[in-house]
Design a protein around this motif. Structure first.
Motif, PDB file in Angstrom:
ATOM      1  N   ALA A 593       0.828  -1.208   0.000  1.00  0.00           N
ATOM      2  CA  ALA A 593       0.000   0.000   0.000  1.00  0.00           C
ATOM      3  C   ALA A 593       0.859   1.254   0.000  1.00  0.00           C
ATOM      4  N   GLY A 594       1.958   1.220   0.756  1.00  0.00           N
ATOM      5  CA  GLY A 594       2.854   2.372   0.768  1.00  0.00           C
ATOM      6  C   GLY A 594       3.451   2.633  -0.595  1.00  0.00           C
ATOM      7  N   GLY A 595       3.850   1.565  -1.285  1.00  0.00           N
ATOM      8  CA  GLY A 595       4.384   1.746  -2.627  1.00  0.00           C
ATOM      9  C   GLY A 595       3.341   2.257  -3.595  1.00  0.00           C
ATOM     10  N   ARG A 596       2.117   1.740  -3.484  1.00  0.00           N
ATOM     11  CA  ARG A 596       1.054   2.204  -4.382  1.00  0.00           C
ATOM     12  C   ARG A 596       0.694   3.660  -4.129  1.00  0.00           C
ATOM     13  N   ARG A 597       0.608   4.034  -2.841  1.00  0.00           N
ATOM     14  CA  ARG A 597       0.270   5.426  -2.521  1.00  0.00           C
ATOM     15  C   ARG A 597       1.374   6.360  -2.992  1.00  0.00           C
ATOM     16  N   ALA A 598       2.617   5.940  -2.805  1.00  0.00           N
ATOM     17  CA  ALA A 598       3.719   6.801  -3.230  1.00  0.00           C
ATOM     18  C   ALA A 598       3.756   6.933  -4.741  1.00  0.00           C
ATOM     19  N   TYR A 599       3.285   5.933  -5.454  1.00  0.00           N
ATOM     20  CA  TYR A 599       3.255   6.032  -6.911  1.00  0.00           C
ATOM     21  C   TYR A 599       2.300   7.128  -7.376  1.00  0.00           C
ATOM     22  N   LYS A 600       1.229   7.347  -6.587  1.00  0.00           N
ATOM     23  CA  LYS A 600       0.223   8.326  -6.991  1.00  0.00           C
ATOM     24  C   LYS A 600       0.370   9.666  -6.278  1.00  0.00           C
ATOM     25  N   ASP A 601       0.946   9.670  -5.082  1.00  0.00           N
ATOM     26  CA  ASP A 601       0.970  10.858  -4.233  1.00  0.00           C
ATOM     27  C   ASP A 601       2.397  11.400  -4.160  1.00  0.00           C
ATOM     28  N   ALA A 602       2.587  12.637  -4.612  1.00  0.00           N
ATOM     29  CA  ALA A 602       3.936  13.227  -4.619  1.00  0.00           C
ATOM     30  C   ALA A 602       4.467  13.429  -3.207  1.00  0.00           C
ATOM     31  N   SER A 603       3.609  13.811  -2.253  1.00  0.00           N
ATOM     32  CA  SER A 603       4.088  14.033  -0.890  1.00  0.00           C
ATOM     33  C   SER A 603       4.528  12.732  -0.247  1.00  0.00           C
ATOM     34  N   ALA A 604       3.769  11.643  -0.485  1.00  0.00           N
ATOM     35  CA  ALA A 604       4.187  10.345   0.048  1.00  0.00           C
ATOM     36  C   ALA A 604       5.464   9.875  -0.635  1.00  0.00           C
ATOM     37  N   ARG A 605       5.577  10.165  -1.925  1.00  0.00           N
ATOM     38  CA  ARG A 605       6.799   9.797  -2.644  1.00  0.00           C
ATOM     39  C   ARG A 605       8.001  10.531  -2.060  1.00  0.00           C
ATOM     40  N   ARG A 606       7.812  11.766  -1.655  1.00  0.00           N
ATOM     41  CA  ARG A 606       8.887  12.538  -1.039  1.00  0.00           C
ATOM     42  C   ARG A 606       9.302  11.905   0.299  1.00  0.00           C
ATOM     43  N   THR A 607       8.293  11.462   1.086  1.00  0.00           N
ATOM     44  CA  THR A 607       8.602  10.840   2.376  1.00  0.00           C
ATOM     45  C   THR A 607       9.387   9.550   2.194  1.00  0.00           C
ATOM     46  N   ILE A 608       8.956   8.712   1.247  1.00  0.00           N
ATOM     47  CA  ILE A 608       9.672   7.475   0.991  1.00  0.00           C
ATOM     48  C   ILE A 608      11.058   7.774   0.441  1.00  0.00           C
ATOM     49  N   GLY A 609      11.184   8.856  -0.321  1.00  0.00           N
ATOM     50  CA  GLY A 609      12.496   9.242  -0.827  1.00  0.00           C
ATOM     51  C   GLY A 609      13.480   9.523   0.286  1.00  0.00           C
ATOM     52  N   ILE A 610      12.989  10.024   1.438  1.00  0.00           N
ATOM     53  CA  ILE A 610      13.876  10.287   2.567  1.00  0.00           C
ATOM     54  C   ILE A 610      14.519   8.993   3.051  1.00  0.00           C
ATOM     55  N   LEU A 611      13.750   7.893   3.052  1.00  0.00           N
ATOM     56  CA  LEU A 611      14.324   6.611   3.468  1.00  0.00           C
ATOM     57  C   LEU A 611      15.512   6.240   2.599  1.00  0.00           C
ATOM     58  N   TRP A 612      15.380   6.462   1.305  1.00  0.00           N
ATOM     59  CA  TRP A 612      16.472   6.102   0.406  1.00  0.00           C
ATOM     60  C   TRP A 612      17.620   7.094   0.518  1.00  0.00           C
ATOM     61  N   ASP A 613      17.347   8.351   0.862  1.00  0.00           N
ATOM     62  CA  ASP A 613      18.431   9.312   1.067  1.00  0.00           C
ATOM     63  C   ASP A 613      19.394   8.820   2.131  1.00  0.00           C
ATOM     64  N   VAL A 614      18.865   8.200   3.182  1.00  0.00           N
ATOM     65  CA  VAL A 614      19.693   7.713   4.279  1.00  0.00           C
ATOM     66  C   VAL A 614      20.233   6.321   3.976  1.00  0.00           C
ATOM     67  N   GLY A 615      19.413   5.449   3.417  1.00  0.00           N
ATOM     68  CA  GLY A 615      19.793   4.055   3.277  1.00  0.00           C
ATOM     69  C   GLY A 615      20.597   3.709   2.056  1.00  0.00           C
ATOM     70  N   THR A 616      20.551   4.539   1.019  1.00  0.00           N
ATOM     71  CA  THR A 616      21.237   4.190  -0.226  1.00  0.00           C
ATOM     72  C   THR A 616      22.426   5.106  -0.495  1.00  0.00           C
ATOM     73  N   PHE A 617      22.993   5.673   0.558  1.00  0.00           N
ATOM     74  CA  PHE A 617      24.220   6.452   0.404  1.00  0.00           C
ATOM     75  C   PHE A 617      25.384   5.555  -0.002  1.00  0.00           C
ATOM     76  N   TRP A 618      25.386   4.319   0.500  1.00  0.00           N
ATOM     77  CA  TRP A 618      26.536   3.441   0.317  1.00  0.00           C
ATOM     78  C   TRP A 618      26.433   2.644  -0.976  1.00  0.00           C
ATOM     79  N   PRO A 619      27.569   2.376  -1.629  1.00  0.00           N
ATOM     80  CA  PRO A 619      27.549   1.546  -2.847  1.00  0.00           C
ATOM     81  C   PRO A 619      27.041   0.139  -2.570  1.00  0.00           C
TER      82      PRO A 619
END
Length: 809
Positions: A593-619
């Protein structure tokens, strides 16, 4: 006596305003969540200087050619903004990366090893163990897809007339139809398309994201110097050679030219994990057919099944060898490709899968499906293997920590094993959740495994035991959570008098004081996160071991295994099983549901993007299917921009200014700069997690040693922090000649109550708006002054006449 008149040749006092030595540039780097160039520069009119639509450098329109008019920028530097939010929180399809969360978490465990000195073999063993845990997660995901498609759908439901009757789309597979697909082997062969397609999709995403994000090679013109040492393997990385020149200055690991370009390793791991996925599907299909052929005389020769299974085992051994053989190579840019053995490994596994499908499709008229596929033992050994690998990883990590202990390292060096355990737990929750929900959906009103009104046997018993321990884990977590709540409340009460003393002599306001104290106390909870992770990981390991033992000993789901043990224990087992099954399914539904909502909702997509900002810094050093590393694009971008600007502006000064995660990118880019560039660069960080998060969790790369080296290599550095900030904090560096890099804690709020200058209540900013604090402009001005000391006009004239003197330019 009258004062002596100074001789005409003596210099008068320096009363004239000083001159700067060149144009100054401030390169701004935003933090998590992203920001637009207009927001960063405070101007709606911006122009792109360099870059593309994914990541670029912008300026105000009026500053586009600021270097040609230095007289306009005597008071403030030319401002540039590097916007990298397109790398993490762009289009909606990236929200589906939530399903790759276990892969991202295990990749983090690779980088969390303790600092080590002289322990090259132990460091390499640590990397091998993490890569094996990552490989087990790929096998677990593929096995879960096989469980759903092959076991629950093709074997159990299509083999049971009552279940197939309720699912009309399964009619052509039903044994009652008697069609060509009704034989169990052919049903398994057809269902194998689903997990094989999943593996192919993961391969495609990994290859595509590498090309889109991480394939940007660093600037080739950057010269690190022939005399520079990149350190010993035990100090910085598992695959560097020991340097025989101890007197040569050591460049930290993040400063190596190949750190942000690991093409070869990602390609190797992608080939191995793709092959492992195909081999898992092949083993499930061929194993079922081979077991039938060994148990009964039929038209298919037994040696064919043995040959197919032997090929699968041989290819699996090659996969394990490839994963264990080599880790990252960071001394140079790893642009080479592996040989034919690795390049053709996924294709070989796919051929074996095709052979397994053909073998299973051979006509066996007497073969009928009943019960469940015998995959229980495979899941048990896979889960047990993950636990053994995590324990071995903990032993190695503890040994590394004892060799070079650092008090600020989380969990005494066990942060990596704890996070690896969480990755396995997440993988179990996601795979178990899918299997449980599909089984409940197929069985209608029945409860799979309970034997009451059930049309199908259900998923492996181990998955039900794993689901049953989730409520127990949540109950155990209540204790540390309550301790933290009580401790935070007490801390807030103790902070009250301290806060009122800081803002004295302003009249006290109990409500205002309580709010500031509560925010400060809550911000301090970040430092307690390691112990929560440790408790969860330890409890998960112990409860997981109990689940394996319970399923192995009883062979039944917890609700059936507790029959006859007493009303209390029976009720507890039934409640744990039903609640756990609901929770594990609910957790997976939240992911989807989180993935589906983020696909449609820009604000939710921004929130999920924060997770990747922290978690995908490393190669991607452990798992090639993890979400892509944005820093492999952002760090070379920043380093190249700074090198290019300083080379084209001979007397220019540059301050790279990073907020939050942007400060981590800024520090990493400064490490990548050549020696000739770094003396002209200053570093300004604010709201920075460099030490508070990265230094504690990733000590080998951001620990006290690397941060002290960064302080000594960069010309000057200031770090601003607030006590109300839950993310940023001090970097805790005290070294000569600068007594401290840190400037803080800054006042937050700037005013306690209403004042003449600030007649309206001031907000508590916490992690945001550091540039609104006057301390920001003061710190930037100090850095620019240190970069280029002021030179009086007349003193400069004396120097030109041949008089001895110094000019900093």
């Amino acid at each position: 006596m009258a004062p002596a008149t100074p001789p005409p040749s003596a210099s008068p006092p320096a009363t004239e305003p000083p001159q700067h030595t060149g144009t100054a540039l401030e390169l701004l780097v935003h933090g998590v969540g992203g920001a637009t160039p207009q927001e960063m520069l405070g101007d709606p009119r911006t122009v792109r200087v360099t870059g593309d639509t994914t990541a670029a450098v912008y300026r105000r329109t009026e500053d586009a050619h600021g270097e040609k008019h230095p007289e306009r920028y005597r008071d403030e530097p030319v401002a540039e903004a590097y916007c990298w939010s397109g790398l993490t929180s762009g289009n909606g399809s990236r929200a589906l990366w939530l399903l790759l969360l276990p892969f991202m978490v295990v990749n983090l465990a690779h980088w969390m090893r303790p600092t080590a000195t002289g322990r090259t073999r132990a460091v390499r063993l640590y990397g091998v163990l993490v890569r094996l845990v990552a490989l087990s997660l790929t096998v677990l995901l593929t096995a879960a897809a096989c469980e759903v498609a092959l076991d629950l759908l093709a074997w159990q439901c299509a083999g049971a007339d009552a279940c197939a009757a309720r699912r009309s789309w399964l009619g052509f597979l039903s044994e009652g139809q008697g069609g060509w697909w009704s034989q169990p082997g052919r049903r398994l062969a057809l269902a194998a398309v689903v997990p094989a397609a999943l593996v192919g999709l993961l391969w495609y995403l990994s290859n595509r994201t590498w090309s889109a994000y991480e394939s940007q090679r660093p600037l080739e013109g950057e010269d690190f110097g022939a005399d520079e040492s990149f350190g010993a393997a035990a100090d910085h990385g598992p695959d560097a050679d020991d340097d025989p020149r101890p007197s040569v200055p050591v460049r930290p690991a993040l400063g190596r030219p190949g750190f942000w370009y690991g093409r070869r390793l990602v390609a190797r791991l992608r080939a191995a994990h793709t092959a492992a996925g195909f081999l898992t599907v092949a083993a499930a299909v061929a194993g079922a057919a081979a077991r039938h052929d060994r148990g009964a005389e039929g038209p298919v020769p037994r040696f064919i099944g043995a040959a197919v299974e032997g090929g699968i085992v041989l290819c699996a051994l090659v996969v394990v060898w490839v994963v264990c053989r080599r880790g990252r190579s960071e001394r140079t840019r790893d642009t080479r490709l592996d040989g034919a053995l690795i390049s053709y490994l996924p294709g070989s596994a796919l051929v074996l899968l095709g052979l397994a499908v053909l073998y299973a499709s051979w006509s066996r008229p007497d073969w009928q499906s009943s019960g469940a596929l015998p995959v229980e033992t495979a899941f048990r050994f896979l889960t047990l293997g993950q636990g053994v690998l995590v324990v071995a990883l903990a032993v190695v990590a503890r040994g590394l920590y004892r060799r070079t202990p650092e008090p600020r390292t989380v969990l005494y060096g066990l942060g990596g094993p704890a996070v690896a355990m969480l990755a396995c737990a997440l993988g179990g929750v996601m795979t178990g959740g899918v299997a449980q929900r599909v089984a409940d959906w197929l069985d209608g009103p029945g409860t799979p495994g309970m034997g009451r009104s059930s049309d199908i046997a259900g998923p492996p018993v181990l998955l039900s035991w794993q689901a049953s321990v989730i409520p127990v884990l949540l109950l155990l977590l209540l204790v540390p959570v309550l301790v933290l709540v009580v401790r935070t409340a007490r801390t807030a009460r103790r902070l009250g008098p301290v806060i009122e003393a800081e803002y004295a002599p302003e009249p006290s306001d109990e409500g205002r004081t309580r709010r500031i104290a509560r925010i400060r106390a809550a911000a301090a909870l970040t430092d307690s996160a390691p112990w929560i992770v440790g408790v969860v990981s330890t409890a998960t390991l112990l409860l997981g071991a109990g689940a394996i033992a319970g399923s192995w000993y009883s062979g039944q789901v917890p609700g059936r295994a507790a029959d006859g043990s007493g009303p209390l224990l029976e009720s507890f087992a039934d409640a744990a099983q039903s609640t756990g099954s609901w929770l594990i399914g609910f957790g997976f539904i939240l992911f989807v549901a989180g993935g589906r909502r983020a696909y449609k909702d820009a604000s939710a997509r921004r929130t999920i993007g924060i997770l990747w900002d922290v978690g995908t810094f490393w190669p991607r050093a452990a798992h090639p299917f993890a979400p892509p590393c944005y820093a492999e694009r952002a760090v070379p971008d920043l380093a190249s921009r700074m090198s290019a600007w300083t080379s084209t502006t001979p007397r220019g000064r540059l301050v790279i200014s990073g907020h939050s995660q942007g400060s981590v990118l800024a520090a990493s880019a400064v490490w990548q700069l050549p020696d000739a560039t770094r003396p002209r660069v200053a570093l300004l960080t604010y709201g920075s997690p460099l030490e508070r998060l990265y230094g504690r969790w990733f000590p080998a790369y951001f620990g006290p040693g690397p941060l002290l080296g960064l302080h000594r290599s960069v010309h000057c550095w200031r770090n601003l922090w607030r006590a109300t900030d839950p993310i940023g904090g001090p970097v805790r560096i005290c070294a000569d000649p600068d007594p401290s890099v840190d400037r803080g804690p800054l006042k937050d709020p700037l005013a306690y109550g209403r004042t003449t200058e600030l007649p309206l209540p001031e907000p508590i900013l916490g992690h945001s708006d550091y540039q609104a604090d006057p301390a920001f402009a003061d710190a930037r001005a100090d850095l620019l002054a240190e970069l280029a000391p002021h030179v009086p006009r007349q003193a400069e004239a004396r120097t030109q006449k041949g008089t001895s003197g110094r000019s900093s330019g």
